[in-house]
Motif scaffolding. Structure first.
Motif, PDB file in Angstrom:
ATOM      1  N   VAL A 159      81.338 111.926 -17.420  1.00  0.00           N
ATOM      2  CA  VAL A 159      81.153 110.957 -18.516  1.00  0.00           C
ATOM      3  C   VAL A 159      79.793 110.274 -18.393  1.00  0.00           C
ATOM      4  O   VAL A 159      79.052 110.133 -19.380  1.00  0.00           O
ATOM      5  N   ARG A 160      79.445 109.858 -17.191  1.00  0.00           N
ATOM      6  CA  ARG A 160      78.148 109.199 -16.984  1.00  0.00           C
ATOM      7  C   ARG A 160      76.990 110.149 -17.294  1.00  0.00           C
ATOM      8  O   ARG A 160      75.994 109.750 -17.897  1.00  0.00           O
ATOM      9  N   ARG A 161      77.126 111.403 -16.879  1.00  0.00           N
ATOM     10  CA  ARG A 161      76.055 112.368 -17.095  1.00  0.00           C
ATOM     11  C   ARG A 161      75.822 112.618 -18.588  1.00  0.00           C
ATOM     12  O   ARG A 161      74.687 112.768 -19.039  1.00  0.00           O
ATOM     13  N   LYS A 162      76.912 112.631 -19.365  1.00  0.00           N
ATOM     14  CA  LYS A 162      76.768 112.867 -20.806  1.00  0.00           C
ATOM     15  C   LYS A 162      76.295 111.631 -21.559  1.00  0.00           C
ATOM     16  O   LYS A 162      75.701 111.754 -22.634  1.00  0.00           O
ATOM     17  N   THR A 163      76.596 110.452 -21.039  1.00  0.00           N
ATOM     18  CA  THR A 163      76.343 109.223 -21.798  1.00  0.00           C
ATOM     19  C   THR A 163      75.313 108.340 -21.093  1.00  0.00           C
ATOM     20  O   THR A 163      74.123 108.437 -21.343  1.00  0.00           O
ATOM     21  N   ASP A 164      75.778 107.496 -20.195  1.00  0.00           N
ATOM     22  CA  ASP A 164      74.918 106.543 -19.501  1.00  0.00           C
ATOM     23  C   ASP A 164      75.583 106.182 -18.177  1.00  0.00           C
ATOM     24  O   ASP A 164      76.802 106.009 -18.130  1.00  0.00           O
ATOM     25  N   ARG A 165      74.816 106.060 -17.126  1.00  0.00           N
ATOM     26  CA  ARG A 165      75.412 105.804 -15.804  1.00  0.00           C
ATOM     27  C   ARG A 165      76.169 104.476 -15.756  1.00  0.00           C
ATOM     28  O   ARG A 165      77.082 104.302 -14.943  1.00  0.00           O
ATOM     29  N   ASP A 166      75.779 103.504 -16.628  1.00  0.00           N
ATOM     30  CA  ASP A 166      76.416 102.186 -16.589  1.00  0.00           C
ATOM     31  C   ASP A 166      77.641 102.077 -17.495  1.00  0.00           C
ATOM     32  O   ASP A 166      78.225 100.995 -17.605  1.00  0.00           O
ATOM     33  N   ILE A 167      78.048 103.172 -18.148  1.00  0.00           N
ATOM     34  CA  ILE A 167      79.198 103.085 -19.048  1.00  0.00           C
ATOM     35  C   ILE A 167      80.498 102.912 -18.277  1.00  0.00           C
ATOM     36  O   ILE A 167      81.480 102.375 -18.787  1.00  0.00           O
ATOM     37  N   VAL A 168      80.532 103.366 -17.026  1.00  0.00           N
ATOM     38  CA  VAL A 168      81.671 103.146 -16.139  1.00  0.00           C
ATOM     39  C   VAL A 168      81.148 102.493 -14.870  1.00  0.00           C
ATOM     40  O   VAL A 168      80.176 102.970 -14.271  1.00  0.00           O
TER      41      VAL A 168
END
Length: 230
Positions: free
Chosen positions: A208-217
């Motif tokens: 999820v972080r790789r597809k979006t943003d590292r700070d999303i989780v």
């Protein structure tokens, strides 16, 4: 590429359905199975499927896994990489658990093993199109818009990103409990099938972080994960 005859006058429009099947016998049979409910277009290869889905919108796609010019999973990934959320069902003789999981993680909505009955295929198509026809909830994660039903997250910097089913379920769980830290064990229980191990949660958080943003989780050391602010 071929279409079935148009519906009789007065019967009302049928939703357009793309069938991707290279078997010269099974393709027409599948079209015949579905022609009463859908306006069916049949193509026989991956290149044709990718070309027509760029030009035309469909209510759903029924896609063979083994095509003469490539793997159906690559077709799914290419369609999703464009930001399309069209419902996709894979039709294939490859029926192992690993094959099914691979298909779903590539972005397919369902996976039906050959041979199949017409009634089951129609029921599966009704289910995945019903999910996509409802009014979607939009969840805000910082400045990001997340649509869990179609697994689309809109980045303010990069545009539309399509998550796999498992990635979307994980992010949706965290978003529904945005004021809580959820343990790996709870996430594992609510998102993943029985038998998976806690390390699987870490792997999908990474995805999820790789597809979006590292700070999303956010990782809460020793406790688990919580929704972040990208």
């Amino acid at each position: 590429m071929r279409t079935v005859p148009s519906r009789p006058a007065g019967a009302g429009p049928r939703p357009p359905l793309l069938v991707v099947e290279d078997d010269p016998r099974l393709g027409p049979v599948t079209v015949e199975m579905l022609a009463g409910q859908y306006d069916v277009l049949l193509v026989a290869d991956a290149a044709g499927a990718l070309a027509i889905t760029e030009q035309q919108d469909f209510a759903a796609v029924a896609l063979d896994r083994l095509l003469p010019d490539g793997d159906g999973l690559d077709v799914v990934r290419r369609i999703r990489s464009r930001g399309s959320s069209v419902p996709i069902i894979l039709l294939t003789a490859l029926g192992s658990l690993e094959d099914r999981v691979g298909g779903l993680d590539a972005g397919a909505d369902d996976y039906l093993t050959k041979p199949f009955a017409a009634t089951e295929l129609l029921a599966r198509l009704r289910a995945i199109t019903r999910t996509h026809s409802v009014t979607e909830d939009v969840l805000m994660i910082g400045d990001w818009e997340f649509r869990p039903e179609t697994r689309i997250i809109n980045s303010p910097y990069r545009g539309r990103i399509v998550l796999s089913r498992t990635e979307a379920q994980l992010l949706h769980l965290l978003a529904r409990h945005d004021s809580e830290t959820l343990s790996r064990e709870r996430i594992l229980r609510e998102v993943f099938p029985p038998g998976d191990v806690p390390g699987t949660v870490d792997t999908y958080v990474h995805y999820v972080r790789r597809k979006t943003d590292r700070d999303i989780v956010t990782t809460v050391r020793g406790l688990g994960y919580r929704l972040g602010t990208p």
